[in-house]
Design a protein around this motif. Structure first.
Motif, PDB file in Angstrom:
ATOM      1  N   ASN A 110       6.078 -10.494  -6.986  1.00  0.00           N
ATOM      2  CA  ASN A 110       5.931 -10.198  -8.429  1.00  0.00           C
ATOM      3  C   ASN A 110       6.444  -8.619  -8.749  1.00  0.00           C
ATOM      4  O   ASN A 110       6.484  -8.722  -9.887  1.00  0.00           O
ATOM      5  CB  ASN A 110       4.584 -10.472  -8.853  1.00  0.00           C
ATOM      6  N   GLY A 111       6.852  -7.979  -7.605  1.00  0.00           N
ATOM      7  CA  GLY A 111       7.540  -6.798  -7.875  1.00  0.00           C
ATOM      8  C   GLY A 111       6.460  -5.674  -7.762  1.00  0.00           C
ATOM      9  O   GLY A 111       6.806  -4.367  -7.643  1.00  0.00           O
ATOM     10  N   ASP A 112       5.080  -5.845  -7.432  1.00  0.00           N
ATOM     11  CA  ASP A 112       4.194  -4.766  -7.122  1.00  0.00           C
ATOM     12  C   ASP A 112       4.331  -4.201  -5.773  1.00  0.00           C
ATOM     13  O   ASP A 112       4.964  -4.640  -5.355  1.00  0.00           O
ATOM     14  CB  ASP A 112       2.619  -5.477  -7.491  1.00  0.00           C
ATOM     15  N   GLU A 113       4.290  -2.996  -5.713  1.00  0.00           N
ATOM     16  CA  GLU A 113       4.511  -2.312  -4.700  1.00  0.00           C
ATOM     17  C   GLU A 113       3.217  -1.579  -4.069  1.00  0.00           C
ATOM     18  O   GLU A 113       2.117  -1.126  -4.677  1.00  0.00           O
ATOM     19  CB  GLU A 113       5.329  -1.049  -5.006  1.00  0.00           C
ATOM     20  N   VAL A 114       3.278  -1.384  -2.916  1.00  0.00           N
ATOM     21  CA  VAL A 114       2.367  -0.781  -1.899  1.00  0.00           C
ATOM     22  C   VAL A 114       3.098   0.442  -1.248  1.00  0.00           C
ATOM     23  O   VAL A 114       4.020   0.225  -0.691  1.00  0.00           O
ATOM     24  CB  VAL A 114       1.743  -1.588  -0.943  1.00  0.00           C
ATOM     25  N   TYR A 115       2.402   1.801  -1.393  1.00  0.00           N
ATOM     26  CA  TYR A 115       3.081   2.685  -0.619  1.00  0.00           C
ATOM     27  C   TYR A 115       2.269   3.390   0.592  1.00  0.00           C
ATOM     28  O   TYR A 115       0.943   3.245   0.370  1.00  0.00           O
ATOM     29  CB  TYR A 115       3.149   3.903  -1.751  1.00  0.00           C
ATOM     30  N   THR A 116       2.922   3.646   1.580  1.00  0.00           N
ATOM     31  CA  THR A 116       2.204   4.023   2.767  1.00  0.00           C
ATOM     32  C   THR A 116       3.020   5.311   3.419  1.00  0.00           C
ATOM     33  O   THR A 116       4.232   5.489   3.140  1.00  0.00           O
ATOM     34  CB  THR A 116       2.115   3.031   3.833  1.00  0.00           C
ATOM     35  N   SER A 117       2.106   5.989   4.154  1.00  0.00           N
ATOM     36  CA  SER A 117       2.776   7.151   4.996  1.00  0.00           C
ATOM     37  C   SER A 117       2.208   6.595   6.280  1.00  0.00           C
ATOM     38  O   SER A 117       1.246   6.020   6.658  1.00  0.00           O
ATOM     39  CB  SER A 117       2.433   8.533   4.509  1.00  0.00           C
ATOM     40  N   PHE A 118       3.186   6.777   7.468  1.00  0.00           N
ATOM     41  CA  PHE A 118       2.874   6.367   8.807  1.00  0.00           C
ATOM     42  C   PHE A 118       3.062   7.361   9.914  1.00  0.00           C
ATOM     43  O   PHE A 118       4.082   8.108   9.736  1.00  0.00           O
ATOM     44  CB  PHE A 118       3.400   5.077   9.004  1.00  0.00           C
ATOM     45  N   THR A 119       2.419   7.295  10.931  1.00  0.00           N
ATOM     46  CA  THR A 119       2.668   8.200  12.360  1.00  0.00           C
ATOM     47  C   THR A 119       2.585   7.099  13.353  1.00  0.00           C
ATOM     48  O   THR A 119       1.888   6.032  13.344  1.00  0.00           O
ATOM     49  CB  THR A 119       1.670   9.307  12.420  1.00  0.00           C
ATOM     50  N   GLY A 141       0.300   2.615  -4.992  1.00  0.00           N
ATOM     51  CA  GLY A 141       1.186   1.479  -5.345  1.00  0.00           C
ATOM     52  C   GLY A 141       1.446   1.460  -6.670  1.00  0.00           C
ATOM     53  O   GLY A 141       0.955   2.161  -7.661  1.00  0.00           O
ATOM     54  N   THR A 142       1.802   0.129  -7.210  1.00  0.00           N
ATOM     55  CA  THR A 142       2.047   0.007  -8.648  1.00  0.00           C
ATOM     56  C   THR A 142       1.436  -1.425  -8.947  1.00  0.00           C
ATOM     57  O   THR A 142       1.129  -1.979  -7.959  1.00  0.00           O
ATOM     58  CB  THR A 142       3.384  -0.239  -9.205  1.00  0.00           C
ATOM     59  N   GLY A 143       1.205  -1.667 -10.417  1.00  0.00           N
ATOM     60  CA  GLY A 143       0.671  -3.158 -10.725  1.00  0.00           C
ATOM     61  C   GLY A 143      -0.740  -3.142 -10.001  1.00  0.00           C
ATOM     62  O   GLY A 143      -1.559  -2.074 -10.400  1.00  0.00           O
ATOM     63  N   ARG A 144      -1.236  -4.155  -9.484  1.00  0.00           N
ATOM     64  CA  ARG A 144      -2.416  -4.175  -8.865  1.00  0.00           C
ATOM     65  C   ARG A 144      -2.696  -3.372  -7.627  1.00  0.00           C
ATOM     66  O   ARG A 144      -3.841  -3.224  -7.396  1.00  0.00           O
ATOM     67  CB  ARG A 144      -2.603  -5.882  -8.561  1.00  0.00           C
ATOM     68  N   PHE A 145      -1.924  -2.914  -7.165  1.00  0.00           N
ATOM     69  CA  PHE A 145      -2.084  -1.842  -5.986  1.00  0.00           C
ATOM     70  C   PHE A 145      -2.001  -0.390  -6.704  1.00  0.00           C
ATOM     71  O   PHE A 145      -2.089   0.498  -5.802  1.00  0.00           O
ATOM     72  CB  PHE A 145      -0.941  -2.051  -4.995  1.00  0.00           C
ATOM     73  N   GLY A 171      -4.429  -5.192   9.322  1.00  0.00           N
ATOM     74  CA  GLY A 171      -5.312  -4.112   8.833  1.00  0.00           C
ATOM     75  C   GLY A 171      -5.919  -4.592   7.591  1.00  0.00           C
ATOM     76  O   GLY A 171      -6.240  -5.646   7.481  1.00  0.00           O
ATOM     77  N   VAL A 172      -6.398  -3.664   6.806  1.00  0.00           N
ATOM     78  CA  VAL A 172      -7.283  -3.881   5.433  1.00  0.00           C
ATOM     79  C   VAL A 172      -6.444  -2.933   4.313  1.00  0.00           C
ATOM     80  O   VAL A 172      -6.097  -1.915   4.537  1.00  0.00           O
ATOM     81  CB  VAL A 172      -8.620  -3.135   5.838  1.00  0.00           C
ATOM     82  N   ILE A 173      -6.347  -3.840   3.374  1.00  0.00           N
ATOM     83  CA  ILE A 173      -6.094  -2.945   1.878  1.00  0.00           C
ATOM     84  C   ILE A 173      -7.109  -3.090   0.965  1.00  0.00           C
ATOM     85  O   ILE A 173      -7.732  -4.313   1.084  1.00  0.00           O
ATOM     86  CB  ILE A 173      -4.807  -3.520   1.365  1.00  0.00           C
ATOM     87  N   ARG A 174      -7.412  -2.192   0.262  1.00  0.00           N
ATOM     88  CA  ARG A 174      -8.474  -2.123  -0.689  1.00  0.00           C
ATOM     89  C   ARG A 174      -7.898  -1.662  -2.379  1.00  0.00           C
ATOM     90  O   ARG A 174      -7.268  -0.952  -2.254  1.00  0.00           O
ATOM     91  CB  ARG A 174      -9.652  -1.014  -0.345  1.00  0.00           C
ATOM     92  N   TYR A 175      -8.037  -2.826  -3.029  1.00  0.00           N
ATOM     93  CA  TYR A 175      -7.735  -2.938  -4.478  1.00  0.00           C
ATOM     94  C   TYR A 175      -8.491  -3.456  -5.643  1.00  0.00           C
ATOM     95  O   TYR A 175      -9.260  -4.294  -4.930  1.00  0.00           O
ATOM     96  CB  TYR A 175      -6.475  -2.872  -4.584  1.00  0.00           C
TER      97      TYR A 175
END
Length: 175
Positions: A110-119, A141-145, A171-175
């Motif tokens: 739907n276009g909602d985004e999730v942003y991450t940084s990684f190592t 993120g955007t929208g629901r995230f 993994g796990v996402i919390r929103y």
């Protein structure tokens, strides 16, 4: 004189009622804000973030400090059919395992985004491939995230000289 006193009492009563109304209104607004915050916290819960993507990588800067743009399409829980774009820097100037770091944007259907940084690390295998593991930290993120948090691990086997690949996330996402 009696009329003046009566008018003064009436005016004072209106003033007192007005002040009480302001105090009551502020109490109601405060209670509503507390209820909204409590509802948000209650709605935020750990949800699985698991799935896989087929990937394509593009070299932006050659080794020994390899910079790449990795794009992927696939399906991940909470996002559904989705895509991602990652910008990664892999340092080949040290002894293996080589270190990598970057950022990624995952885009839901739907276009909602999730942003991450990684190592992570990239370890050469006996077969001439690279075993790549990374930990993503969700930064919003955007929208629901919009205020999403959480973390997940990504794992792939990279074939030097090939731009196509496959990556799994869990993994796990919390929103």
């Amino acid at each position: 004189m009696k009329q003046l006193i009566a008018l003064s009492v009436i005016a004072a009563s209106f003033l007192l009622l007005s002040c009480q109304k302001d105090v009551k209104q502020k109490e109601i607004e405060s209670n509503n804000n507390n209820l909204v915050q409590a509802a948000k916290v209650k709605m935020e819960k750990d949800r699985p973030f698991k799935g896989s993507y087929t990937t394509t990588s593009e070299i932006l800067q050659p080794a020994p400090i390899l910079k790449t743009r990795i794009t992927g399409t696939g399906n991940v829980s909470q996002l559904g059919k989705s895509t991602f774009v990652a910008l990664s820097t892999l340092n080949f100037t040290t002894q293996p395992p080589f270190t990598l770091a970057g950022t990624a944007t995952f885009t839901a259907a739907n276009g909602d985004e999730v942003y991450t940084s990684f190592t992570g690390t990239s370890t050469p295998t006996a077969q001439g491939m690279l075993d790549v593991s990374m930990t993503h930290i969700i930064t919003g993120g955007t929208g629901r995230f919009q205020n999403a948090t959480g973390s997940f691990v990504g794992h792939t086997i990279a074939f030097p000289g090939h731009s196509e690949g496959y990556i799994e996330h869990e993994g796990v996402i919390r929103y």
